[in-house]
Every structure is written in C-alpha cells, then in structure tokens.
Design a protein around this motif. Structure first.
Motif, PDB file in Angstrom:
ATOM      1  N   THR A 373      27.649  48.179  17.921  1.00 28.82           N
ATOM      2  CA  THR A 373      27.710  48.999  17.527  1.00 28.82           C
ATOM      3  C   THR A 373      27.301  49.640  18.887  1.00 28.82           C
ATOM      4  OG1 THR A 373      25.509  48.850  17.043  1.00 28.82           O
ATOM      5  CG2 THR A 373      27.615  49.412  15.298  1.00 28.82           C
ATOM      6  N   PRO A 374      27.776  51.142  19.096  1.00 29.64           N
ATOM      7  CA  PRO A 374      26.755  51.498  20.891  1.00 29.64           C
ATOM      8  C   PRO A 374      25.552  51.599  20.944  1.00 29.64           C
ATOM      9  CG  PRO A 374      28.300  52.949  19.620  1.00 29.64           C
ATOM     10  CD  PRO A 374      28.562  51.765  18.610  1.00 29.64           C
ATOM     11  N   PRO A 375      25.684  52.004  21.661  1.00 30.32           N
ATOM     12  CA  PRO A 375      23.435  52.043  21.947  1.00 30.32           C
ATOM     13  C   PRO A 375      23.111  53.389  21.500  1.00 30.32           C
ATOM     14  CG  PRO A 375      24.655  50.884  23.988  1.00 30.32           C
ATOM     15  CD  PRO A 375      25.732  50.748  23.707  1.00 30.32           C
ATOM     16  N   GLY A 376      22.246  53.397  20.816  1.00 29.42           N
ATOM     17  CA  GLY A 376      21.719  54.556  20.081  1.00 29.42           C
ATOM     18  C   GLY A 376      21.855  54.744  18.846  1.00 29.42           C
ATOM     19  N   SER A 377      23.281  53.539  18.012  1.00 28.54           N
ATOM     20  CA  SER A 377      23.198  53.199  16.582  1.00 28.54           C
ATOM     21  C   SER A 377      21.903  53.311  15.760  1.00 28.54           C
ATOM     22  CB  SER A 377      24.175  53.088  17.348  1.00 28.54           C
ATOM     23  OG  SER A 377      25.471  52.830  17.189  1.00 28.54           O
ATOM     24  N   ASP A 396      25.425  50.229   9.021  1.00 27.31           N
ATOM     25  CA  ASP A 396      24.327  50.694  10.846  1.00 27.31           C
ATOM     26  C   ASP A 396      26.098  51.713  10.360  1.00 27.31           C
ATOM     27  OD1 ASP A 396      27.800  50.091  12.085  1.00 27.31           O
ATOM     28  OD2 ASP A 396      26.858  48.199  11.665  1.00 27.31           O
ATOM     29  N   ASP A 397      26.201  53.278  11.451  1.00 25.69           N
ATOM     30  CA  ASP A 397      26.237  54.368  11.500  1.00 25.69           C
ATOM     31  C   ASP A 397      26.990  53.992  13.153  1.00 25.69           C
ATOM     32  OD1 ASP A 397      24.853  54.110  13.746  1.00 25.69           O
ATOM     33  OD2 ASP A 397      24.002  56.798  13.617  1.00 25.69           O
ATOM     34  N   GLY A 398      27.968  53.487  13.498  1.00 24.53           N
ATOM     35  CA  GLY A 398      28.679  52.267  14.526  1.00 24.53           C
ATOM     36  C   GLY A 398      30.797  53.027  13.821  1.00 24.53           C
ATOM     37  N   ARG A 441      26.469  36.478  -3.350  1.00 28.90           N
ATOM     38  CA  ARG A 441      27.507  37.315  -3.599  1.00 28.90           C
ATOM     39  C   ARG A 441      27.817  38.518  -2.058  1.00 28.90           C
ATOM     40  NH1 ARG A 441      29.268  40.840  -7.355  1.00 28.90           N
ATOM     41  NH2 ARG A 441      26.993  40.534  -8.306  1.00 28.90           N
ATOM     42  N   MET A 442      28.767  37.575  -1.319  1.00 38.28           N
ATOM     43  CA  MET A 442      28.622  39.427  -0.195  1.00 38.28           C
ATOM     44  C   MET A 442      29.973  40.175  -0.008  1.00 38.28           C
ATOM     45  SD  MET A 442      28.716  37.775   4.056  1.00 38.28           S
ATOM     46  CE  MET A 442      30.272  37.789   3.375  1.00 38.28           C
ATOM     47  N   GLN A 443      29.276  41.505   0.390  1.00 39.28           N
ATOM     48  CA  GLN A 443      30.384  42.565  -0.090  1.00 39.28           C
ATOM     49  C   GLN A 443      30.399  43.147   1.355  1.00 39.28           C
ATOM     50  OE1 GLN A 443      29.363  44.802  -3.216  1.00 39.28           O
ATOM     51  NE2 GLN A 443      29.688  43.410  -5.227  1.00 39.28           N
ATOM     52  N   VAL A 444      31.360  43.730   1.947  1.00 36.52           N
ATOM     53  CA  VAL A 444      31.373  44.157   3.179  1.00 36.52           C
ATOM     54  C   VAL A 444      32.294  45.564   2.856  1.00 36.52           C
ATOM     55  CG1 VAL A 444      32.651  44.031   5.592  1.00 36.52           C
ATOM     56  CG2 VAL A 444      31.531  41.599   4.305  1.00 36.52           C
ATOM     57  N   GLY A 451      29.907  53.863   9.745  1.00 42.98           N
ATOM     58  CA  GLY A 451      30.478  52.672  10.296  1.00 42.98           C
ATOM     59  C   GLY A 451      30.194  51.218   9.326  1.00 42.98           C
ATOM     60  N   LEU A 452      29.371  50.186   8.881  1.00 38.76           N
ATOM     61  CA  LEU A 452      29.772  49.036   8.073  1.00 38.76           C
ATOM     62  C   LEU A 452      28.654  49.043   7.369  1.00 38.76           C
ATOM     63  CD1 LEU A 452      32.482  47.495   7.709  1.00 38.76           C
ATOM     64  CD2 LEU A 452      31.153  45.210   9.508  1.00 38.76           C
ATOM     65  N   ARG A 453      28.203  48.276   5.791  1.00 40.48           N
ATOM     66  CA  ARG A 453      27.636  48.106   5.153  1.00 40.48           C
ATOM     67  C   ARG A 453      27.908  46.876   4.723  1.00 40.48           C
ATOM     68  NH1 ARG A 453      23.832  51.416   1.269  1.00 40.48           N
ATOM     69  NH2 ARG A 453      23.319  49.733   0.150  1.00 40.48           N
ATOM     70  N   VAL A 454      26.876  45.930   4.895  1.00 36.03           N
ATOM     71  CA  VAL A 454      27.015  44.505   4.286  1.00 36.03           C
ATOM     72  C   VAL A 454      25.790  44.271   2.939  1.00 36.03           C
ATOM     73  CG1 VAL A 454      26.785  42.095   3.920  1.00 36.03           C
ATOM     74  CG2 VAL A 454      27.889  43.606   6.176  1.00 36.03           C
ATOM     75  N   ARG A 455      26.851  44.363   1.825  1.00 30.77           N
ATOM     76  CA  ARG A 455      25.655  43.587   0.544  1.00 30.77           C
ATOM     77  C   ARG A 455      25.657  42.276  -0.193  1.00 30.77           C
ATOM     78  NH1 ARG A 455      27.713  46.615  -3.803  1.00 30.77           N
ATOM     79  NH2 ARG A 455      25.639  46.586  -5.225  1.00 30.77           N
TER      80      ARG A 455
END
Length: 467
Positions: A373-377, A396-398, A441-444, A451-455
C-alpha cells in the motif's frame, strides 16, 4: 515406526487350526457315540437272533414247556472277545425252566417283556451286562401258558467293537485333517498371490516413481490399492510443489545475489570513495532483503514440513492481537502508515494455538499491508466473536487486487501481479500454512474502502473449555 506383529499366514493358520480343532472335537465325540450305537445295534441284533432261535426250540410235553438249547443259539452269541453268555427260560410264574442265568429277573422287567421285546443294561457283581427278553405266546394250545426267554452277555465285545469303529473314524479324521492342511497351505498361497505381486511391484519401483498402480487385485485389497494410489498422488503433488518451490526460491535468491555481485563489481572498478560508500549502502539494503527472504523461506519450510510438536496452548486472541499491533506500530517501517485497532471484544477470547506462529501470522499480514500500500494508507486490525469461531481481520484502503489474482494470493512468490514493491510474495503463503496448522480458515476479499481485507476464522473454545 513399523512394528511387526506376527505373520498373516500364521494368524490364518492358527484360526483355521482352532476352528478345525473345535469342529474335530465335536466330530470325534459324534464318531464315538456313533460307533457305540453301531456296536449296540450289532450286538442287540445278536441277542434278538439268539432269543428267536431258542424260542423255536421250545417244545411242549404234557402241557409243560421243554427246552433244549440249540447249539446255533450259543454260536450266535459267541464272539472272539470271549464274553460270558447267559440265557434263561421262565414260565408264566417267573420260575426258571432252563438256563444258566444266576440273576433274578425283576418282576417289573417281566411285565415290560410281556408287552413287547425289551433290552436292559445292568451291572451284576461288578460286571456290566446286556439282557434281552421276549415272551413266547402259545396260541392254539388250551393248557399252555406263555414263557419268557432271556439271553444276555457281558459288554466286552461291545466295547471292543466300539473301540475298533472309533479307531477307524479317528484314522479317517486324521487323514482328512492332513489332506485339509495341505490344501489349506496351497489355498493360502494362491489367495495371497495378489499381495505378493503387489509387494513385488512396489519393491521394483524407483524412489521417485509416483505413478498409479497397474495391477489386478481382489475386492478385499481394492481399498488398500486405492489408498496407495491416493498416497502416490499426494506424494507426486507434494514433490511437484517442492520442485516448484525450490525453483522459485532459487530464482528469488538469485536476483538479489546477482544485484550484490553487480554492485560490488562496479564499486571495485571505481576509485571514488563516494561510489564505494553508495555501493556499500546498496549492498547493505540488498543483504537485508535477502536475509528477510531467506528467513521467510525457512519459516515456510518449517511450517509446511514440521511434525506435530504438541506446543499448542490456550491463548487470549484479543490480547495477542493488541500486543502485535502495538509492536508493529512502533517500528520504523510503519511510520508512513496509520496502523490502528478497531473495537475489540471487552472480555478475553480464547483459542488453542502456538503463540510464536500466530505472531508470525499477524506480522506477515501487517508487513504485506505495509509493502503493498502507498504511504499514508490506513491499516486496521480487529477481532469479532461469532457463535463457534473467533475472527481476526486486517484491512487496508490501498489499491487492492483483481478477483483473478485474489484467488492465488496464498501461493508462494505471488505478488498480486505487482513488481514495483520489495516484497517476496511469501507472506500470505506463510499465513496460509499457519492457518491450516491451527485448523482455521482464511478468506481474502475486497475491503469496503477499496483495499484488501483478510479474514481468519479460528475455532473458539467454549466456556467449559475456557474454565
């Protein structure tokens, strides 16, 4: 560890011997009683024939029975076993008319014989006897009364005949058991032939031969053959994955090492101290990245191939998440990002796991978020208690990734289709191994902010287990 517990042939042989022995005992008991019955019938027939012969010899003179025992009757009763033979002829009053039987015939026996011919077994003076009695009617003679004829002998002949018949039965049985044993050995050899063929085929295989089995097996061995095929398939897939991993790892290590070599060669060709200093700085940064890559490779190999060590304990997942987030927020690598915690459950939430592995898991997720993710995320970590599971998540909000790339993010050296970062692509692969190690269990998925969320969903301990 393989432990040999006897032989399959020996077990089959023991069970067959036990079965045949039990059946043999029953058969021998039946053979003995059958022999005894046959001897009884044979000698009872002799007594009956002798009694009939004596009955034919009864004559009447002046209304009185006169008996002259024919020699044929005595010959019938005589055998090579030298039994003692007895006979008696009784009148209607039970008085002896003729004979050598010195034993009193009970009135009850006489009444039974008056109804029908009867056989009796009796012990007299310590010797077992067999007696046969029958009554002779004098139909057609006005002044004549019926007479009873009794014949008997000792039991030695019967016993000898019983033993002879039983010995013949035992001899036949022993011969039958020997023949059955030979046939059993041949049958076991034929029945176990598919197992020997399979064993021979497996021994002839090379160590890296993971092809499916090509053999014929009976129905009882089908499941074992299918299990072996399944094992070979898993071994082949594991070997292919290991080869791919080794090739990718070699490629990933080769790139920074080639950069180190090129930087050092350029520095050696220069005579300016500033060029040397810059080269050393580049070498230092590249060595750090290479060291981190080697550490991740070691962690991945350890997680994927380590045996069960039994180090899992009861952990407070909320405290572990909070401590790890605070630790990473204070590192230099996170100064350009905003790492924070969402609202967490107020009470402790316990899971069963290994603390070092779970810290490694969270560390890789945070490090991935920082690198991609870029700086400031903004990077947010949280925990949610569900009915049977505890959820950890990091989002994150990347820029996020496409759905096609998202499905393979857990593979080693997968960078989400980007080459503009310093990541190795091993972070989510390590996370996936730790997740499977903890039966989680992992969910992406894509986050709400783009952005991306990993559960991560872990089995949560019940209140009873927590206590």
């Amino acid at each position: 560890m393989i432990q040999v517990e006897g032989s399959l042939k020996a077990r089959l042989a023991v069970w067959l011997v036990v079965t045949v022995s039990a059946l043999g005992v029953l058969l021998l008991v039946e053979a003995y009683f059958s022999s005894q019955r046959a001897a009884e019938r044979a000698y009872d027939s002799q007594l009956e024939a002798a009694a009939l012969t004596i009955a034919e010899a009864v004559q009447w003179e002046a209304g009185q029975p006169v008996v002259e025992i024919p020699s044929a009757a005595l010959q019938i009763l005589a055998t090579r076993h030298q039994e003692r033979v007895f006979y008696a002829v009784l009148d209607a009053d039970g008085q002896a008319i003729s004979g050598n039987l010195n034993m009193a015939i009970p009135r009850e026996w006489q009444r039974q014989v008056a109804l029908q011919p009867t056989w009796f077994s009796e012990t007299h003076r310590g010797t077992p006897w067999r007696l046969h009695g029958r009554e002779l009617d004098s139909a057609g003679w006005e002044t004549q009364d019926p007479v009873q004829i009794w014949v008997g002998h000792t039991m030695s002949g019967r016993d000898a005949l019983t033993e002879a018949l039983f010995e013949q039965a035992v001899t036949r049985f022993v011969i039958m058991v020997l023949v059955a044993g030979i046939l059993m050995l041949l049958a076991m050899r034929v029945a176990l032939a598919p197992m020997r063929r399979l064993r021979h085929q497996l021994r002839q295989r090379d160590a890296d031969d993971m092809r499916p089995l090509d053999t014929r097996v009976p129905e009882e061995m089908r499941e074992m053959a299918e299990t072996l095929d399944s094992l070979f398939t898993r071994q082949r897939e594991s070997r292919d994955a290991l080869l791919r991993f080794t090739a990718d790892a070699s490629h990933q290590l080769k790139t920074p090492l080639a950069g180190l070599q090129a930087t050092s060669e350029l520095a050696l060709q220069s005579e300016h101290p500033e060029a040397w200093r810059q080269a050393l700085a580049d070498v230092h940064d590249s060595a750090g990245r290479t060291s981190r890559l080697a550490g991740q490779l070691l962690s991945l190999a350890r997680l994927r191939h380590a045996e069960e060590e039994g180090t899992a304990t009861q952990l407070d997942a909320v405290s572990l998440l909070r401590e790890t987030a605070f630790d990473w927020a204070q590192r230099d690598a996170a100064q350009g990002h905003d790492i924070g915690l969402a609202a967490l459950p107020e009470s402790p939430q316990y899971i069963c796991g290994e603390a070092w592995a779970l810290r490694e898991l969270l560390g890789n997720l945070i490090d991935n978020a920082l690198r991609y993710t870029p700086p400031g995320s903004v990077i947010t970590l949280g925990a949610v208690r569900h009915a049977q599971t505890l959820e950890w998540y990091i989002e994150d909000d990347g820029p996020g990734v496409s759905a096609e790339v998202m499905a393979r993010l857990h593979r080693p050296f997968e960078r989400g289709g980007r080459q503009d970062t310093e990541g190795s692509g091993l972070g989510l692969a390590i996370v996936d191994s730790i997740v499977r190690r903890h039966a989680a269990r992992m969910q992406v998925e894509s986050a709400e902010k783009g952005g991306l969320r990993v559960r991560l969903l872990f089995p949560c301990l019940t209140r009873h287990e927590e206590g």
